[in-house]
Structure formats: structure tokens, C-alpha cells
Design a protein around this motif. Structure first.
Motif, mmCIF file in Angstrom:
data_model
loop_
_atom_site.group_PDB
_atom_site.id
_atom_site.type_symbol
_atom_site.label_atom_id
_atom_site.label_comp_id
_atom_site.label_asym_id
_atom_site.label_seq_id
_atom_site.Cartn_x
_atom_site.Cartn_y
_atom_site.Cartn_z
ATOM 1 N N THR A 1 44.687 64.826 19.104
ATOM 2 C CA THR A 1 44.527 65.787 18.662
ATOM 3 C C THR A 1 45.570 65.921 17.503
ATOM 4 N N TYR B 1 52.195 70.838 21.698
ATOM 5 C CA TYR B 1 51.524 71.110 21.713
ATOM 6 C C TYR B 1 51.471 70.303 23.918
ATOM 7 N N GLU C 1 46.498 61.935 24.623
ATOM 8 C CA GLU C 1 45.575 63.014 24.201
ATOM 9 C C GLU C 1 45.640 64.086 23.333
#
Length: 379
Positions: free
Chosen positions: A8, A55, A4
Motif C-alpha cells: 500500500t 496503516y 500488505e
């Protein structure tokens, strides 16, 4: 969350245009404008790792209050993304960070530049969950100054004494002295060999040395280290100058008792500076350097272009390229200014590079804005 986060990062920072230019031997032409990219530029591995870890931290602690001790890297758009994830920046009050905002057990990210020993101890005492994204090349420098400390050597650090990385590095040292450039190193070496005015020395380096520093005692045994983003050639020149000075003063047979040198120049910094040297050998009309205005490695790329007499413009984001053939840029050592008619008429070649904290997407935006300006001028 790795996949993920990777997706991103790709969406936020990567660029199909820049990849296309890389595949086309770093050259791209449209109409009268040719862009030549440096063969190494932009995000380095350490920066990408640090940003990805930030992140990941938000994904892993979705509801927690998260802090970061400083800008994650020196790039305004990336730091805005960090803020948009509701990660708080430690406030600075009267020039000092105010850690009272951090609650016991909260999550704290250490940025790519690292954090000082004092900051890490304070956060540890608060029981914080620490996510350390320090670049391994910075950690390598810390190991070097710790070796100096164990041998009771003074660390001569080539860097900017206010820079976050140098603040962190000096906190790992015992005795230290920060020199900004070769000129300051020459002053230090002259003092080592010939002696000098102690009061003048201490006044000159009053913000750039350890507490209680005594140049008459603390320059007898020295080791070289550096802020990883400084000019490679200058760090090497400073190291050689110190080595020559200590050899001259104490003799070649005693050199190792008085001088230590370890290579702490970051590979990514070196690659970008070498690529810039290669790019400057090409024919071009001007150079565009893209990166944060407080980015040391970007500033040195600008310095290299100027030293070759190439008209050069340092911008931090695409929006600095303004309509009507104007550009808002930061001259080396100066303040922001707007230059009119910066793009010459007719066929032109522009060299483009970017600092290690600059995403490809920012470079793409700048290139597209230049093409728009040039197309408007032709019409």
C-alpha cells in the motif's frame, strides 16, 4: 500485515520516475527543461516508519474507533490518506485539543512529532490503546532534556515554541526557554553575561518559557537541545555561542558545571540540508521546494535557497503548478500568492528538493506538471 502495508505504501507514495532520476545521477532532461534533484530529499526513515505504523494500526484494529493526536506528519496528502482510513483527528477548540471525544479503551496514535507528557498521561488514564509512532530522533531529544532536568539545568531549546515537537519536548523538561533563532540566542547570552531588564526579557519570551521562569536564576546552568527539523548550522551556532558565553562568565575550568551540550540534530534533516548545499553549487535558473507549508524542515530548505539568491518557489502539492505558466506558492514568511510567467523561456535548469514529509509521488506530480507547462509553451 507488514507485506500488505508495504505494498500500500509503495503504491501510494513511491514513484518510478523519481527512482529513474536517482539512477541517472539525479538529473533528468526532456526538451528544453533539465531537472536536477538534490541527492537526499523526501521521506525520511522516521516519517516512513510513522506512516507505516498508522496503516498497520488500521489493519490490526479494523473495527475500532482510532484517533490521532495531531497530523501524522506535515504533509496534506498523507494526512488525507489517514482521514480516508477513518482515523479521527483530535478536534481543536479555542486553540486547545478536546480529548473528551476519546472514549475509554479506544485506540490513539501518537504522531511522528510525539505528544506531551500531559497528553500521554490523560490517554493512559482513559485506558486507551496507545500506538506510539514518535520518531526515535525526537525521543533522543527528550532524553537530553530529561538529563538537563535531573541535573537542575535549564534546557535552551532551539525551535518554534508552537510546533508540536517543541511542545512535546518542553513538556519533558524542568525549566526551559525556547529560542527561535541566533538573534534570540544572542539576546539571551547578552542577558546571561551582562544582565538586563527582567521584565523586558519575560515579555519577549512570555510564550516560550516554563512557568515561573526567572532569567536571573534559571540561566546559571543551561543545556542545549533542539527541534529536530531546525537549520543544523544555526543550532550549532547557538550551541557554540552559549558555550562561549558560559565559559566567559564562569571560566573554562567551571564550564561543565554550567553548560551541557549533546548532539540532537536529526541525521535526515542534516542530510537534506547538506544535499541542498550541494545542489545550490550547481548551475540552475530557479529552485522548486516541495513540502507542507507548516513543515519546518521544508521551510528551512526554502530559506537556504533564498540565502543564496536563487529564485525559489515553495509548493505543497503538484496542483499548485497552474496552466498558463502560473504557480501558486508560499513566499518565505508570507501568504499564498500566484506568480505569472515563472518559467523562463528557452533552455532552463530547475533544482528540485522536498521536505522529509513529502512522498516521491508528490515530487513526480510536480515535475510532470512542469514538463507539461514547458511543452505547452514550446507549442
Amino acid at each position: 500485515y507488514q507485506e500488505e502495508v508495504a505494498e500500500t505504501m509503495r503504491s501510494a507514495y513511491q514513484s518510478s520516475l523519481i527512482q529513474k532520476i536517482r539512477e541517472n545521477n539525479y538529473v533528468f532532461q526532456r526538451g528544453e527543461l533539465t531537472i536536477k534533484l538534490a541527492e537526499a530529499f523526501g521521506f525520511c526513515w522516521g516519517v516512513e516508519r510513522s506512516v507505516a505504523m498508522a496503516y498497520e494500526t488500521r489493519e490490526h484494529f479494523p473495527q475500532d474507533k482510532i484517533w490521532i493526536t495531531n497530523e501524522i506528519i506535515h504533509n496534506p496528502s498523507v494526512n488525507q490518506h489517514i482521514r480516508d482510513m477513518n482515523i479521527g483527528f483530535i478536534p481543536v477548540v479555542d486553540g486547545n485539543k478536546d480529548f473528551s471525544v476519546v472514549g475509554s479503551g479506544e485506540v490513539v496514535i501518537l504522531p511522528a512529532f510525539g505528544a506531551s507528557v500531559w497528553e500521554m498521561q490523560l490517554l493512559n488514564d482513559k485506558g486507551c490503546k496507545i500506538v506510539d509512532t514518535t520518531c526515535p530522533w525526537v525521543s533522543k531529544v527528550w532524553n537530553t532534556v530529561e538529563r538537563h532536568k535531573k541535573k537542575q539545568f535549564t534546557s535552551i531549546i532551539h525551535g518554534k515554541y508552537k510546533h508540536e515537537e517543541t511542545v512535546a519536548t518542553s513538556s519533558f523538561a524542568g525549566k526551559y526557554l525556547v529560542v527561535l533563532n541566533l538573534e534570540e540566542a544572542e539576546y539571551v547570552c547578552d542577558y546571561i553575561f551582562n544582565g538586563g531588564d527582567r521584565s523586558e526579557f519575560l515579555a519577549k519570551f512570555k510564550n516560550a518559557c516554563s512557568s515561573g521562569f526567572d532569567p536571573d536564576k534559571d540561566l546559571q546552568n543551561v543545556g542545549i537541545a533542539n527541534q529536530t527539523t531546525m537549520l543544523k548550522t544555526e543550532t550549532e551556532a547557538i550551541g557554540k555561542l552559549l558555550e562561549k558565553t558560559m565559559m566567559k562568565k564562569y571560566g573554562p575550568d567551571k564550564l561543565n558545571e554550567h553548560f551541557h551540550s549533546f548532539n540532537t540534530i536529526c541525521d535526515a534533516t542534516q542530510e537534506r540540508q547538506d544535499a541542498m548545499l550541494g545542489l545550490m553549487e550547481e548551475k540552475m535558473d530557479l529552485m522548486l521546494v516541495i513540502g507542507g507549508f507548516n513543515s519546518s524542515n521544508t521551510t528551512h530548505l526554502q530559506e537556504m535557497a533564498i540565502s543564496k539568491g536563487i529564485p525559489s518557489y515553495h509548493i505543497d502539492r503538484p496542483e499548485r503548478i497552474l496552466p498558463g505558466n502560473r504557480i501558486e506558492h508560499k513566499p518565505l514568511g508570507g501568504d499564498l500568492e500566484v506568480t505569472e510567467n515563472w518559467l523562463p523561456e528557452g533552455e532552463i535548469i530547475i533544482g528540485v528538493t522536498s521536505g522529509a514529509s513529502t512522498p516521491d509521488k508528490i515530487v513526480e506530480g510536480a515535475i510532470e506538471n512542469i514538463f507539461e507547462l514547458k511543452a505547452a509553451a514550446v507549442v
